[in-house]
Design a protein around this motif. Structure first.
Motif, PDB file in Angstrom:
ATOM      1  N   ASN A 166       0.836  -1.200   0.000  1.00  0.00           N
ATOM      2  CA  ASN A 166       0.000   0.000   0.000  1.00  0.00           C
ATOM      3  C   ASN A 166       0.874   1.254   0.000  1.00  0.00           C
ATOM      4  O   ASN A 166       1.758   1.401   0.845  1.00  0.00           O
ATOM      5  N   GLY A 167       0.628   2.147  -0.952  1.00  0.00           N
ATOM      6  CA  GLY A 167       1.441   3.358  -1.089  1.00  0.00           C
ATOM      7  C   GLY A 167       2.592   3.234  -2.070  1.00  0.00           C
ATOM      8  O   GLY A 167       3.375   4.171  -2.250  1.00  0.00           O
ATOM      9  N   PRO A 173      12.303   6.736  -8.110  1.00  0.00           N
ATOM     10  CA  PRO A 173      11.697   6.174  -9.316  1.00  0.00           C
ATOM     11  C   PRO A 173      10.579   5.174  -9.024  1.00  0.00           C
ATOM     12  O   PRO A 173      10.539   4.567  -7.965  1.00  0.00           O
ATOM     13  N   GLU A 174       9.701   5.018 -10.039  1.00  0.00           N
ATOM     14  CA  GLU A 174       8.561   4.133  -9.889  1.00  0.00           C
ATOM     15  C   GLU A 174       9.007   2.688  -9.729  1.00  0.00           C
ATOM     16  O   GLU A 174      10.039   2.271 -10.239  1.00  0.00           O
ATOM     17  N   ILE A 175       8.172   1.923  -9.042  1.00  0.00           N
ATOM     18  CA  ILE A 175       8.446   0.516  -8.776  1.00  0.00           C
ATOM     19  C   ILE A 175       7.386  -0.321  -9.469  1.00  0.00           C
ATOM     20  O   ILE A 175       6.200   0.020  -9.461  1.00  0.00           O
ATOM     21  N   GLY A 176       7.803  -1.425 -10.109  1.00  0.00           N
ATOM     22  CA  GLY A 176       6.860  -2.294 -10.796  1.00  0.00           C
ATOM     23  C   GLY A 176       5.902  -2.957  -9.830  1.00  0.00           C
ATOM     24  O   GLY A 176       6.180  -3.109  -8.648  1.00  0.00           O
ATOM     25  N   GLY A 177       4.763  -3.381 -10.352  1.00  0.00           N
ATOM     26  CA  GLY A 177       3.748  -4.007  -9.520  1.00  0.00           C
ATOM     27  C   GLY A 177       2.488  -3.175  -9.487  1.00  0.00           C
ATOM     28  O   GLY A 177       2.381  -2.132 -10.131  1.00  0.00           O
ATOM     29  N   GLY A 472       8.641  -1.478  -2.777  1.00  0.00           N
ATOM     30  CA  GLY A 472       7.568  -0.532  -2.472  1.00  0.00           C
ATOM     31  C   GLY A 472       6.742  -0.957  -1.280  1.00  0.00           C
ATOM     32  O   GLY A 472       5.538  -0.714  -1.225  1.00  0.00           O
ATOM     33  N   TYR A 473       7.371  -1.556  -0.288  1.00  0.00           N
ATOM     34  CA  TYR A 473       6.669  -2.147   0.843  1.00  0.00           C
ATOM     35  C   TYR A 473       6.662  -1.244   2.081  1.00  0.00           C
ATOM     36  O   TYR A 473       7.618  -0.505   2.340  1.00  0.00           O
TER      37      TYR A 473
END
Length: 489
Positions: A166-167, A173-177, A472-473
């Protein structure tokens, strides 16, 4: 607002969805009206549901079947069934709360409770379902749903279920998923059979240091099995095998007929469609381990390990997951601190949730007016801290320059559920404002301000910044989760 690029992403996504989604607007109109007229606290009081990986696969959203009716795997099917959700993918089903108003209420209804699936949710007949129980126990068994309901006591726990990703969309930079914004979290009542009774009934070794493997049965043939290792002390303390959500049968998307509920811990631990339970001396590791369940499609234990040992780890740039047999600390933030200090030599496993809060009203880019009777604007939200109590919530109406305490209201069902908070804001003049909320847990840990730069290689919270985490956790910063509002007088 320092996270301007992420706020713009929120605006774009929500604008696109609201343009052509009349169903969702109608669903939320009642609450929005009451919030705008100053009755939000009444609404919230009257109100008194994961898993995530960084390398999500692509999705397919077929339109309709041959009969013109949407079916599972179709975006229209998911939007009709869950009108309060913003759909990221329909096959597998991944969707989050579409509006901030969700976070003004105590209980999150299933229509607004996020969904996170790795494969398309299976449609299962409850009377045909069995759970294989084995490993280090006196008596192996195949548990039926009737036995779970009738032979064990019934417990209900109010639990904040939050996707560990979440978030994710706030990282740059952007993270995949899946590009989760803020809405992959909900507070629901989960009802089922306590795992402690099941372990005792079948003579499990429940001594300290033991582990329990839980595996779901949603994977296509040849794909990784979603499985997690949960420490025995947590299993015995409060885990349940849930078969109801908010007093009703769970939807297939939320885990029907049975899912594990691990109160206070991130959603990746709350395995859905439970098919296997095995008592073990260590975490799932691979190598010489063998499955007790002979009927499974594979005898390759490596297919059970991805989401335990490779994914759901806190990693800085350049770090790799390192497998271990066991750990003694399950508080995610504490593991991060221990790694930074050298007390822990491997990247943290994602278990207990970090302290966090969300403002539910006003929403993003709302235009609001003070109440006629006192000139105040009621700011309402929710806060939670996993296994720990939320000690306080502060609100800033000037972009984080100054802070004032909010007050708690509504139900208090212990640390696993969120607390509603209220702040009476008295804006001095009309104009544009940025509102932040900042929660602090009972251990004195507060939400950090923002995210560190990727090149810093930061691995825990330092200098009021959350580390740039490669999956992104576990993000809980307050700047990224703030709201920009306009006050008219």
């Amino acid at each position: 607002m320092s996270s301007e690029h992420t706020t713009e992403r929120e605006r774009d996504v929500q604008a696109d969805e609201s343009t052509d989604d009349d169903r969702r607007r109608r669903f939320l109109d009642r609450r929005r009206f009451m919030l705008a007229t100053g009755t939000a606290a009444t609404v919230a009081l009257a109100g008194c549901a994961g898993e995530e990986e960084a390398d999500d696969e692509g999705e397919t959203d077929d339109d309709d079947d041959d009969n013109g009716e949407p079916e599972p795997g179709d975006r229209e099917y998911l939007e009709e069934k869950f009108p309060g959700l913003l759909v990221h993918s329909a096959d597998p089903e991944n969707a989050e709360a579409a509006q901030r108003e969700t976070y003004t209420e105590y209980i999150t209804q299933s229509e607004e409770h996020y969904i996170r699936n790795h494969y398309l949710a299976p449609r299962i007949e409850e009377e045909e379902w069995e759970i294989s129980l084995g490993g280090m126990i006196d008596e192996e068994a195949d548990l039926t749903m009737a036995e779970l309901r009738e032979e064990f006591s019934t417990e209900t726990v109010t639990h904040v279920m939050q996707c560990s990703g979440n978030g994710r969309s706030f990282f740059d930079p952007e993270i995949g998923g899946n590009p989760w914004i803020y809405g992959a979290v909900g507070n629901a009542e989960w009802t089922g059979a306590p795992m402690s009774e099941i372990m005792e009934e079948y003579g499990a070794d429940t001594s300290d240091g033991m582990w329990v493997m839980f595996a779901g049965d949603d994977h296509p043939e040849g794909e990784d099995v979603f499985a997690r290792s949960i420490p025995m002390q947590k299993v015995m303390e409060d885990c349940i095998l849930a078969y109801e959500m908010n007093g009703e049968q769970m939807t297939a998307e939320h885990g029907h007929p049975v899912r594990l509920v691990v109160p206070g811990w991130y959603g990746n631990n709350n395995v859905k469609w439970i098919a296997e339970i095995e008592v073990m001396e260590r975490m799932m590791m691979g190598d010489d381990e063998e499955l007790f369940h002979e009927d499974y499609e594979t005898d390759d234990y490596e297919q059970y390990l991805h989401w335990q040992q490779n994914s759901y780890r806190i990693l800085a740039e350049g770090q790799e997951s390192i497998r271990v047999e066991s750990i003694d600390e399950f508080d995610t933030r504490e593991q991060m601190d221990m790694e930074a200090s050298g007390e822990m030599e491997v990247p943290p496993y994602i278990y207990d949730q970090n302290v966090k809060s969300l403002i539910g009203y006003p929403g993003i880019d709302d235009t609001v007016e003070p109440r006629e009777e006192d000139g105040m604007i009621e700011v309402i939200g929710v806060a939670w801290a996993g296994d720990d109590e939320v000690a306080e919530v502060e609100v800033s109406a000037d972009g984080g320059e100054t802070w004032e305490n909010a007050e708690f209201f509504g139900e208090d069902n212990g640390p696993y559920a969120w607390r509603q908070f209220r702040y009476m804001w008295d804006p001095e003049e009309e104009g544009e404002y940025t509102l932040y909320s900042r929660a602090t847990d009972e251990l004195g840990r507060s939400q950090p301000r923002t995210i560190s730069d990727i090149e810093e290689g930061q691995i825990t919270v330092e200098d009021d910044m959350f580390p740039y985490e490669m999956g992104g956790y576990c993000l809980n910063t307050y700047e990224e989760h703030g709201v920009d509002v306009t006050v008219e007088m």
